[in-house]
Design a protein around this motif. Structure first.
Motif, mmCIF file in Angstrom:
data_model
loop_
_atom_site.group_PDB
_atom_site.id
_atom_site.type_symbol
_atom_site.label_atom_id
_atom_site.label_comp_id
_atom_site.label_asym_id
_atom_site.label_seq_id
_atom_site.Cartn_x
_atom_site.Cartn_y
_atom_site.Cartn_z
ATOM 1 N N LEU A 324 9.211 22.767 -48.592
ATOM 2 C CA LEU A 324 10.290 21.769 -48.922
ATOM 3 C C LEU A 324 10.688 21.567 -47.082
ATOM 4 C CD1 LEU A 324 12.640 22.410 -51.587
ATOM 5 C CD2 LEU A 324 11.230 20.367 -51.360
ATOM 6 N N VAL A 325 10.818 22.656 -46.585
ATOM 7 C CA VAL A 325 11.248 22.892 -44.899
ATOM 8 C C VAL A 325 10.267 23.613 -44.222
ATOM 9 C CG1 VAL A 325 13.484 22.953 -45.906
ATOM 10 C CG2 VAL A 325 12.395 24.915 -45.452
ATOM 11 N N PRO A 326 10.379 23.216 -43.010
ATOM 12 C CA PRO A 326 8.887 23.839 -42.263
ATOM 13 C C PRO A 326 9.370 25.366 -41.949
ATOM 14 C CG PRO A 326 10.550 22.148 -40.910
ATOM 15 C CD PRO A 326 10.803 21.996 -42.253
ATOM 16 N N GLU A 327 8.196 26.101 -41.666
ATOM 17 C CA GLU A 327 8.589 27.398 -41.467
ATOM 18 C C GLU A 327 7.693 27.723 -40.234
ATOM 19 O OE1 GLU A 327 9.028 28.945 -46.148
ATOM 20 O OE2 GLU A 327 7.257 29.674 -44.914
ATOM 21 N N CYS A 328 8.181 28.179 -39.078
ATOM 22 C CA CYS A 328 7.724 28.286 -37.960
ATOM 23 C C CYS A 328 7.694 29.654 -37.517
ATOM 24 C CB CYS A 328 8.470 27.667 -36.767
ATOM 25 S SG CYS A 328 8.444 25.778 -37.082
ATOM 26 N N VAL A 329 6.611 30.409 -37.948
ATOM 27 C CA VAL A 329 6.530 31.824 -37.833
ATOM 28 C C VAL A 329 5.533 32.453 -36.728
ATOM 29 C CG1 VAL A 329 6.086 34.101 -38.950
ATOM 30 C CG2 VAL A 329 7.054 32.123 -40.128
ATOM 31 N N GLN A 330 6.181 33.641 -36.015
ATOM 32 C CA GLN A 330 5.403 34.273 -34.717
ATOM 33 C C GLN A 330 5.249 33.119 -33.709
ATOM 34 O OE1 GLN A 330 6.702 37.014 -35.625
ATOM 35 N NE2 GLN A 330 4.602 37.800 -34.711
ATOM 36 N N MET A 331 3.795 32.937 -33.321
ATOM 37 C CA MET A 331 3.307 31.793 -32.375
ATOM 38 C C MET A 331 4.165 30.589 -32.598
ATOM 39 S SD MET A 331 -0.823 31.181 -32.946
ATOM 40 C CE MET A 331 -1.146 32.831 -33.324
ATOM 41 N N PHE A 332 4.144 30.359 -33.871
ATOM 42 C CA PHE A 332 4.800 28.749 -34.068
ATOM 43 C C PHE A 332 6.060 28.645 -33.954
ATOM 44 C CE2 PHE A 332 0.649 29.262 -36.490
ATOM 45 C CZ PHE A 332 -0.046 28.287 -36.115
ATOM 46 N N CYS A 333 6.648 29.769 -33.742
ATOM 47 C CA CYS A 333 8.342 29.761 -33.397
ATOM 48 C C CYS A 333 8.585 29.641 -31.773
ATOM 49 C CB CYS A 333 8.968 31.087 -33.918
ATOM 50 S SG CYS A 333 10.765 31.181 -33.776
ATOM 51 N N SER A 334 8.037 28.311 -31.516
ATOM 52 C CA SER A 334 8.114 28.033 -30.113
ATOM 53 C C SER A 334 9.279 26.971 -29.855
ATOM 54 C CB SER A 334 6.822 27.455 -29.676
ATOM 55 O OG SER A 334 6.356 26.259 -30.167
ATOM 56 N N PRO A 335 9.760 26.743 -28.776
ATOM 57 C CA PRO A 335 10.599 25.561 -28.534
ATOM 58 C C PRO A 335 10.110 24.381 -28.879
ATOM 59 C CG PRO A 335 10.890 27.157 -26.761
ATOM 60 C CD PRO A 335 9.483 27.541 -27.577
ATOM 61 N N GLU A 336 8.938 23.949 -28.250
ATOM 62 C CA GLU A 336 8.179 22.728 -28.573
ATOM 63 C C GLU A 336 7.974 22.325 -30.103
ATOM 64 O OE1 GLU A 336 7.278 24.269 -24.481
ATOM 65 O OE2 GLU A 336 7.059 25.142 -26.869
ATOM 66 N N ILE A 337 7.723 23.249 -30.870
ATOM 67 C CA ILE A 337 7.491 23.056 -32.352
ATOM 68 C C ILE A 337 8.639 22.900 -32.866
ATOM 69 C CG2 ILE A 337 6.571 24.176 -34.421
ATOM 70 C CD1 ILE A 337 4.085 25.317 -32.708
ATOM 71 N N LEU A 338 9.683 23.931 -32.532
ATOM 72 C CA LEU A 338 10.915 23.770 -33.413
ATOM 73 C C LEU A 338 11.775 22.586 -33.152
ATOM 74 C CD1 LEU A 338 12.113 27.457 -32.607
ATOM 75 C CD2 LEU A 338 11.446 26.477 -34.790
ATOM 76 N N SER A 339 11.632 21.911 -31.835
ATOM 77 C CA SER A 339 12.432 21.024 -31.555
ATOM 78 C C SER A 339 11.783 19.544 -32.180
ATOM 79 C CB SER A 339 12.438 20.718 -29.974
ATOM 80 O OG SER A 339 11.175 20.467 -29.390
ATOM 81 N N SER A 340 10.427 19.612 -32.379
ATOM 82 C CA SER A 340 9.792 18.451 -33.123
ATOM 83 C C SER A 340 10.179 18.284 -34.323
ATOM 84 C CB SER A 340 8.420 18.550 -33.171
ATOM 85 O OG SER A 340 7.801 17.837 -33.824
ATOM 86 N N HIS A 341 10.347 19.796 -35.249
ATOM 87 C CA HIS A 341 10.836 19.527 -36.555
ATOM 88 C C HIS A 341 12.210 19.138 -36.524
ATOM 89 C CE1 HIS A 341 7.238 20.826 -38.568
ATOM 90 N NE2 HIS A 341 6.828 22.204 -37.730
ATOM 91 N N LEU A 342 12.830 19.518 -35.820
ATOM 92 C CA LEU A 342 14.490 19.463 -35.622
ATOM 93 C C LEU A 342 14.915 17.825 -35.633
ATOM 94 C CD1 LEU A 342 16.369 21.934 -33.348
ATOM 95 C CD2 LEU A 342 16.739 21.461 -35.972
ATOM 96 N N LEU A 343 13.956 17.188 -34.780
ATOM 97 C CA LEU A 343 13.913 15.636 -34.675
ATOM 98 C C LEU A 343 13.917 15.093 -36.088
ATOM 99 C CD1 LEU A 343 12.463 15.044 -31.136
ATOM 100 C CD2 LEU A 343 14.689 14.359 -31.878
ATOM 101 N N HIS A 344 12.718 15.590 -36.762
ATOM 102 C CA HIS A 344 12.500 15.097 -37.948
ATOM 103 C C HIS A 344 13.465 15.193 -38.969
ATOM 104 C CE1 HIS A 344 9.837 13.649 -41.334
ATOM 105 N NE2 HIS A 344 9.693 15.167 -41.817
ATOM 106 N N ALA A 345 13.977 16.447 -38.667
ATOM 107 C CA ALA A 345 15.132 16.945 -39.876
ATOM 108 C C ALA A 345 16.412 15.863 -39.716
ATOM 109 C CB ALA A 345 15.445 18.307 -39.562
ATOM 110 N N LEU A 346 16.594 15.048 -38.645
ATOM 111 C CA LEU A 346 17.495 14.246 -38.406
ATOM 112 C C LEU A 346 17.285 12.870 -38.978
ATOM 113 C CD1 LEU A 346 18.610 15.514 -34.798
ATOM 114 C CD2 LEU A 346 19.799 15.880 -36.752
ATOM 115 N N GLU A 347 16.066 12.417 -39.356
ATOM 116 C CA GLU A 347 15.697 11.312 -39.780
ATOM 117 C C GLU A 347 16.369 10.670 -41.218
ATOM 118 O OE1 GLU A 347 11.609 10.840 -40.154
ATOM 119 O OE2 GLU A 347 11.387 11.181 -37.955
ATOM 120 N N PRO A 348 17.173 9.729 -41.375
ATOM 121 C CA PRO A 348 18.021 9.551 -42.498
ATOM 122 C C PRO A 348 17.221 9.568 -44.089
ATOM 123 C CG PRO A 348 18.604 7.959 -40.758
ATOM 124 C CD PRO A 348 17.086 8.818 -40.306
ATOM 125 N N LYS A 349 15.966 9.287 -43.802
ATOM 126 C CA LYS A 349 15.158 9.346 -44.869
ATOM 127 C C LYS A 349 14.878 10.672 -45.389
ATOM 128 C CE LYS A 349 12.564 4.779 -45.141
ATOM 129 N NZ LYS A 349 11.243 4.424 -45.147
#
Length: 383
Positions: A324-349
């Motif tokens: 249901l929600v993105p999990e960014c673990v270890q090497m995927f816990c990066s500013p670039e990946i996290l910020s991209s997911h946050l932008l998606h999380a803010l979408e109204p749909k």
């Protein structure tokens, strides 16, 4: 066999989450058995509810294999003292709350000496270390379960148990008051509001906070009106968070750093960036889109992931049995990946979809927890 003194119940809750969960049950148990003293290990909430502390729960707040090794002599000393005092005291019951690595060995010895044992929050044998179910059967007279799917697992294993619901589902409102929470925090938002929870342990802040605040900095470049709310579990954690936050002046200028108040921060947010743990479920119960990030030393991660039995680390995904929600673990816990997911999380749909799913999840976890737990504990005491 020695008689039980029947003048106390020993509790053992480790970390903030165990203290929080136990504090929802301890007052009801104390009220039903006013002749019994509540003592053992607990945090500030349990102490406020009348626990006489032998040790503070924060002394058990350690994560990962390598991190535990550094603190092992102290933890083993506390465990030996808990065993010694409990067996010597002969209480009416021992109630372990979560912390299975600490509690189960104590519970085995305590139960073998004839003292009834209740364990609240079943060890996650469905997620990792399934062989532990044999130790649970030896150590525990009754399990108090906080997730509905666990009933079948422990019934098949022949371990008496009761599903008591998740205490958080009673506390967190079904319909969050986002605007009211913002007024309480004095936040007049022009853009999105994001709660950042980098963890309640020192090592979590060390490993997760830099990536989290790095993601916030990248987000500000695209959405400059974004505001951030960051709760610190206590003064020490707040200080550690601030040390990392100082490295990101643009984020610091747009951040409200709170003394605790994590629930208010989540309620006020449009989206939540959170380290894995109980806070992921809290975010879901507040019906907020969340992004899960987690990092730790590589060897610890390798050892933990090698024993995993589930594809997911966050409770919303585990409960739903899908991502249901993105999990960014270890090497995927990066500013670039996290910020991209946050932008998606803010979408109204995205927000509307998760609001509906999380509302259904909330309903499945909602039970009269204190009442059910107290009734189950009473039955064990009567036996």
């Amino acid at each position: 066999m020695e008689q039980l003194t029947n003048n106390s119940i020993i509790w053992a809750a480790g970390e903030n989450s165990g203290d929080y969960l136990a504090s929802r049950v301890l007052p009801a148990v104390a009220a039903s058995r006013p002749n019994l003293k509540m003592e053992g290990i607990g945090g500030n909430r349990m102490i406020q509810d009348g626990l006489d502390p032998w040790f503070h729960a924060s002394e058990l707040s350690v994560r990962g294999y390598l991190e535990v090794i550094r603190h092992l002599p102290r933890i083993l000393k506390i465990r030996r003292e808990m065993m010694r005092r409990t067996v010597q005291l002969r209480p009416a019951a021992y109630i372990g709350v979560d912390a299975p690595d600490f509690n189960l060995s104590i519970e085995e010895k305590v139960r073998a000496s004839g003292i009834p044992v209740v364990h609240m929050v079943a060890p996650a044998v469905w997620a990792w270390r399934p062989q532990r179910i044999h130790q649970i059967k030896r150590a525990v007279d009754h399990l108090l379960l906080i997730f509905p799917f666990e009933e079948k697992i422990f019934k098949e294993a022949g371990i008496p148990s009761t599903y008591i619901g998740h205490p958080l589902a009673e506390i967190i409102p079904m319909v969050p008051d986002t605007e009211g929470a913002r007024r309480k925090l004095n936040i007049a938002a022009q853009g999105a509001v994001i709660a950042i929870l980098p963890g309640s342990r020192k090592d979590e802040i060390r490993w997760c906070a830099p990536a989290f605040f790095g993601a916030a900095s990248l987000l500000l470049k695209q959405e400059p009106r974004t505001r951030f709310i960051v709760p610190g579990a206590d003064e020490q954690r707040k200080k550690e968070i601030l040390e990392v936050l100082n490295r990101f002046p643009d984020v610091e200028d747009n951040t409200v750093l709170l003394d605790g108040k994590s629930h208010l921060a989540m309620e006020a947010a449009d989206a939540i960036l959170v380290a894995s743990g109980t806070a992921t479920l809290e975010a879901a119960l507040y019906k907020k889109p969340l992004v899960v990030g987690y990092a730790m030393p590589a060897l610890s991660a390798m050892l933990i992931l090698s024993k995993g039995q589930t594809k997911w680390i966050s409770l919303p995904n585990i409960l739903a049995q899908k991502t249901l929600v993105p999990e960014c673990v270890q090497m995927f816990c990066s500013p670039e990946i996290l910020s991209s997911h946050l932008l998606h999380a803010l979408e109204p749909k995205r927000q509307e979809y998760l609001k509906e799913v999380f509302s259904e999840m909330h309903e499945t976890l909602l039970r009269p927890t204190a009442q059910l737990a107290t009734e189950a504990i009473d039955q064990v005491l009567k036996r």
